[in-house]
Motif scaffolding. Structure first.
Motif, short mmCIF file in Angstrom:
data_model
loop_
_atom_site.label_atom_id
_atom_site.label_comp_id
_atom_site.label_asym_id
_atom_site.label_seq_id
_atom_site.Cartn_x
_atom_site.Cartn_y
_atom_site.Cartn_z
N ALA A 203 0.83 -1.21 0.00
CA ALA A 203 0.00 0.00 0.00
C ALA A 203 0.87 1.26 0.00
O ALA A 203 1.87 1.35 0.72
N VAL A 204 0.48 2.23 -0.81
CA VAL A 204 1.11 3.55 -0.83
C VAL A 204 -0.01 4.59 -0.80
O VAL A 204 -1.16 4.31 -1.15
N ILE A 205 0.34 5.79 -0.35
CA ILE A 205 -0.62 6.89 -0.43
C ILE A 205 -0.15 7.87 -1.49
O ILE A 205 1.05 8.12 -1.65
N VAL A 206 -1.12 8.38 -2.23
CA VAL A 206 -0.87 9.35 -3.29
C VAL A 206 -1.54 10.65 -2.89
O VAL A 206 -2.71 10.67 -2.47
N TYR A 207 -0.79 11.74 -2.99
CA TYR A 207 -1.31 13.05 -2.58
C TYR A 207 -0.92 14.07 -3.65
O TYR A 207 0.26 14.23 -3.97
N ARG A 208 -1.93 14.75 -4.16
CA ARG A 208 -1.71 15.74 -5.21
C ARG A 208 -1.98 17.14 -4.68
O ARG A 208 -3.01 17.40 -4.05
N HIS A 209 -1.03 18.03 -4.93
CA HIS A 209 -1.18 19.45 -4.58
C HIS A 209 -0.75 20.25 -5.80
O HIS A 209 0.45 20.49 -6.00
N GLY A 210 -1.73 20.62 -6.62
CA GLY A 210 -1.39 21.28 -7.88
C GLY A 210 -0.70 20.31 -8.82
O GLY A 210 -1.18 19.21 -9.07
N ASP A 211 0.47 20.72 -9.32
CA ASP A 211 1.23 19.85 -10.20
C ASP A 211 2.17 18.93 -9.43
O ASP A 211 2.84 18.09 -10.03
N ASP A 212 2.25 19.13 -8.12
CA ASP A 212 3.13 18.29 -7.30
C ASP A 212 2.38 17.07 -6.79
O ASP A 212 1.26 17.19 -6.27
N VAL A 213 3.01 15.90 -6.95
CA VAL A 213 2.39 14.65 -6.51
C VAL A 213 3.36 13.90 -5.61
O VAL A 213 4.55 13.77 -5.94
N THR A 214 2.86 13.45 -4.49
CA THR A 214 3.66 12.67 -3.55
C THR A 214 3.15 11.24 -3.53
O THR A 214 1.93 11.01 -3.47
N VAL A 215 4.07 10.28 -3.61
CA VAL A 215 3.74 8.87 -3.39
C VAL A 215 4.58 8.40 -2.21
O VAL A 215 5.81 8.44 -2.24
N MET A 216 3.92 7.97 -1.14
CA MET A 216 4.56 7.65 0.13
C MET A 216 4.10 6.27 0.60
O MET A 216 2.95 5.88 0.38
N LEU A 217 5.01 5.52 1.23
CA LEU A 217 4.60 4.26 1.83
C LEU A 217 3.46 4.52 2.81
O LEU A 217 3.50 5.48 3.58
N GLU A 218 2.47 3.64 2.80
CA GLU A 218 1.25 3.90 3.56
C GLU A 218 1.36 3.53 5.03
O GLU A 218 0.67 4.09 5.88
N ARG A 219 2.25 2.59 5.37
CA ARG A 219 2.37 2.14 6.74
C ARG A 219 3.31 3.05 7.53
O ARG A 219 4.44 3.32 7.09
N CYS A 220 2.85 3.51 8.68
CA CYS A 220 3.65 4.42 9.52
C CYS A 220 4.92 3.71 10.00
O CYS A 220 4.87 2.55 10.41
N PRO A 221 6.06 4.41 9.99
CA PRO A 221 7.31 3.79 10.47
C PRO A 221 7.27 3.38 11.94
O PRO A 221 8.00 2.49 12.35
N HIS A 222 6.40 4.02 12.74
CA HIS A 222 6.43 3.78 14.18
C HIS A 222 5.84 2.43 14.57
O HIS A 222 6.53 1.58 15.11
N GLN A 223 4.56 2.19 14.27
CA GLN A 223 3.91 0.95 14.64
C GLN A 223 3.01 0.44 13.52
O GLN A 223 2.01 -0.23 13.76
N SER A 224 3.37 0.76 12.27
CA SER A 224 2.64 0.31 11.09
C SER A 224 1.21 0.84 11.03
O SER A 224 0.31 0.20 10.47
N GLY A 225 0.98 2.00 11.61
CA GLY A 225 -0.35 2.59 11.54
C GLY A 225 -0.73 2.96 10.10
O GLY A 225 0.13 3.20 9.26
N PRO A 226 -2.04 3.01 9.78
CA PRO A 226 -2.50 3.28 8.41
C PRO A 226 -2.51 4.78 8.09
O PRO A 226 -3.48 5.48 8.37
#
Length: 283
Positions: A203-226
């Motif tokens: 799972a990854v999260i996709v976030y768009r802000h204008g022309d900028d797009v972020t793709v980030m791992l979805e699981r939190c580094p701390h305790q794998s939170g969503p």
């Protein structure tokens, strides 16, 4: 030792003490700025493991000097340094411990108890040395080092077996295959909203802000939170995602950790747009 540690992980009788201590720690360290500092957010790395190098190094060096003739004063100085520096290291450790899961807190409680015994022994050693009972001081110091070594073993179990304060998300990145992976049409992505996608079942999260797009791992580094279920907040002019489990906060335009308990940044995936379609790959 493996059997003993497994029993400690499952020893729910420790929860009565652990839950009460957790309340005390969280009630005492209420200020987020203080907690973030002790977690090591500013360092990008947990602070407690770095701080324990001072007392452990001083105590081991003192033990070596205690075996050498004519080094009483130097050994005592090192033991004093180690004993004093152990206190702030313990505070940082308790701050991390209070944000762990129950099975981790059980091991952490015994880890803290062993280190408390070590601190008591070294304090007694300093008192004995001051009163001229150097042999008694040496004996107490060696007992303290034994207790501290046991505590270090438990600390290693916490980190390497139970994954306390290490990035829980990085292993998922290694499950992704090489190359670019499609994530859908860029035009279909909503503005400033979290969207969850998958790359090779990761799972990854996709976030768009204008022309900028972020793709980030979805699981939190701390305790794998969503993180995909988290809230987007603007902090210091940056859009950030807040983990719904423990409140760890990460910048969406860089992955940097803003608030703990995580001390690790979150992984971002490189992106590109080909014919209007968004693609991402492993860094």
């Amino acid at each position: 030792m493996r059997g003993l540690l497994n029993k400690l992980e499952q020893a729910n009788r420790l929860d009565r003490i652990g839950d009460r201590l957790q309340q005390i720690v969280q009630g005492t360290l209420r200020a987020r700025r203080v907690r973030d500092f002790l977690h090591g957010v500013w360092l990008g790395h947990p602070l407690h493991p770095a701080m324990v190098q001072v007392p452990v190094g001083a105590w081991i060096s003192g033990a070596v000097l205690d075996m050498m003739p004519g080094q009483q004063r130097a050994a005592t100085t090192l033991i004093r340094i180690g004993t004093v520096s152990a206190l702030p290291a313990a505070v940082a450790g308790l701050n991390d411990w209070a944000a762990l899961s129950r099975d981790q807190r059980r091991i952490g409680l015994v880890h803290a108890a062993a280190n408390s015994v070590a601190l008591a022994c070294y304090t007694g050693s300093l008192v004995a040395r001051r009163n001229g009972r150097y042999e008694m001081g040496k004996a107490l110091a060696y007992l303290g080092l034994t207790a501290a070594s046991s505590g270090a073993y438990l600390g290693g179990h916490l980190a390497y077996k139970q994954g306390a304060q290490v990035s829980q998300s990085i292993s998922e990145m290694h499950l992704m295959s090489e190359g670019w992976h499609p994530l859908g049409d860029l035009a279909s992505l909503p503005e400033r909203q979290l969207v969850t996608r998958e790359i090779d079942d990761v799972a990854v999260i996709v976030y768009r802000h204008g022309d900028d797009v972020t793709v980030m791992l979805e699981r939190c580094p701390h305790q794998s939170g969503p993180l995909g279920q988290g809230e987007v907040q603007e902090i210091d002019g940056h859009d950030c995602v807040v983990c719904p489990w423990h409140g760890s906060t990460f910048r969406l335009n860089g992955g940097e950790v803003v608030h703990g308990p995580s001390a690790n940044d979150q992984v971002l995936l490189p992106t590109r747009v080909i014919d209007g379609r968004l693609e991402a790959r492993v860094p």
